[in-house]
Design an enzyme around this catalytic site. Structure first.
Site, PDB file in Angstrom:
ATOM      1  N   ASP A 105       0.844  -1.196   0.000  1.00  0.00           N
ATOM      2  CA  ASP A 105       0.000   0.000   0.000  1.00  0.00           C
ATOM      3  C   ASP A 105       0.878   1.244   0.000  1.00  0.00           C
ATOM      4  O   ASP A 105       2.049   1.199   0.414  1.00  0.00           O
ATOM      5  CB  ASP A 105      -0.878   0.033   1.261  1.00  0.00           C
ATOM      6  CG  ASP A 105      -1.836  -1.148   1.320  1.00  0.00           C
ATOM      7  OD1 ASP A 105      -2.152  -1.697   0.250  1.00  0.00           O
ATOM      8  OD2 ASP A 105      -2.241  -1.513   2.438  1.00  0.00           O
TER       9      ASP A 105
HETATM   10  N1  URA Z   1      -1.117  -5.960   4.013  1.00  0.00           N
HETATM   11  C1  URA Z   1      -1.645  -4.715   4.002  1.00  0.00           C
HETATM   12  O1  URA Z   1      -2.687  -4.469   4.594  1.00  0.00           O
HETATM   13  N2  URA Z   1      -0.983  -3.756   3.315  1.00  0.00           N
HETATM   14  C2  URA Z   1       0.187  -3.970   2.676  1.00  0.00           C
HETATM   15  O2  URA Z   1       0.752  -3.042   2.088  1.00  0.00           O
HETATM   16  C3  URA Z   1       0.727  -5.259   2.711  1.00  0.00           C
HETATM   17  C4  URA Z   1       0.052  -6.251   3.388  1.00  0.00           C
END
Ligand code: URA
Length: 235
Positions: A105
């Site tokens: 993310d």
């Molecule tokens: N899980 C999440 O919620 N976000 C990420 O970026 C990676 C794994």
């Protein structure tokens, strides 16, 4: 390089030149094939042909494997209208061929792998291969000891028909944990802690399979993977 292929295409595959740049380079007599200048961009060339640009040999690139320490604010995409992308941090010829083997993310930091080897990245990302990913997490609230067993059993995420696969949770401090998961559902870690009644404040990927994030890489820096690291995924 596929064989046979057009000269302009072959040159653009092994340089930073676009197809139209490669066309212009051919017309300007800058390209030779097996020692002969070739000005027709549509001329067919074979993989075995020796291509030169401005007298310098063009090497057929091998597959490329990169680890990046992703900073906050970068999107795991190759293009984005609004935000800088992880590809903006990469300075390699032909970086346009790279794709991301497991996205993070925009507000997650840490290990991102990029490659142009689709079979290799499939082994990193497909649940079939169960390639584990380890994250360091800071939480809004204290984590209860019972969460370790719940994560090990699998958790029902909102709007999902299956529990998460068994995962490992290590409690580091009251609000800090390390979690290792073998699948990569959408926002999985954040949703797992939401299902446990908590909230992720900081999320940082430390490891993918047997490949830890190189501690020598500062945020935004990258390096090529070693042969051992590449082979660890092919096991
Ligand atoms: N899980 C999440 O919620 N976000 C990420 O970026 C990676 C794994």
């Amino acid at each position: 390089m596929a064989s046979p292929t057009r000269l302009d295409k072959a040159v653009s595959q092994v340089t930073d030149l676009s197809r139209s740049d490669a066309k212009r380079a051919a017309k300007a007599q800058r390209i030779s094939v097996n020692g002969e200048v070739v000005t027709d961009p549509a001329a067919k060339v074979q993989t075995s042909d020796a291509l030169c640009l401005d007298g310098g040999p063009l090497l057929k690139p091998g597959p490329c494997y990169i680890m990046l320490n992703k900073p906050l604010g970068y999107v795991s995409a190759t293009k984005d209208p609004e935000h800088p992308t992880v590809l903006d941090l990469i300075d390699e010829p032909n970086k346009g061929r790279l794709h991301i083997a497991g996205r993070l993310d925009i507000d997650t930091t840490g290990l991102v792998l990029l490659t142009d080897d689709g079979q290799w990245s499939h082994k990193v990302t497909s649940p079939t291969y169960h390639c584990e990913k380890t994250y360091y997490v800071q939480l809004a609230d204290r984590i209860e000891e019972a969460a370790v067993a719940k994560v090990a059993r699998g958790i029902w995420l909102k709007n999902e028909k299956r529990r998460t696969k068994p995962a490992r949770l290590e409690i580091l401090f009251a609000n800090e944990v390390r979690i290792t998961i073998g699948e990569g559902r959408y926002h999985q870690v954040k949703r797992m802690f939401a299902a446990l009644g908590n909230k992720v404040l900081v999320l940082h990927r430390e490891k993918i399979g047997d490949i830890p994030l190189d501690e020598g890489l500062r945020e935004g820096e990258y390096r090529l993977l070693t042969p051992d690291e590449i082979a660890s995924v092919k096991k």
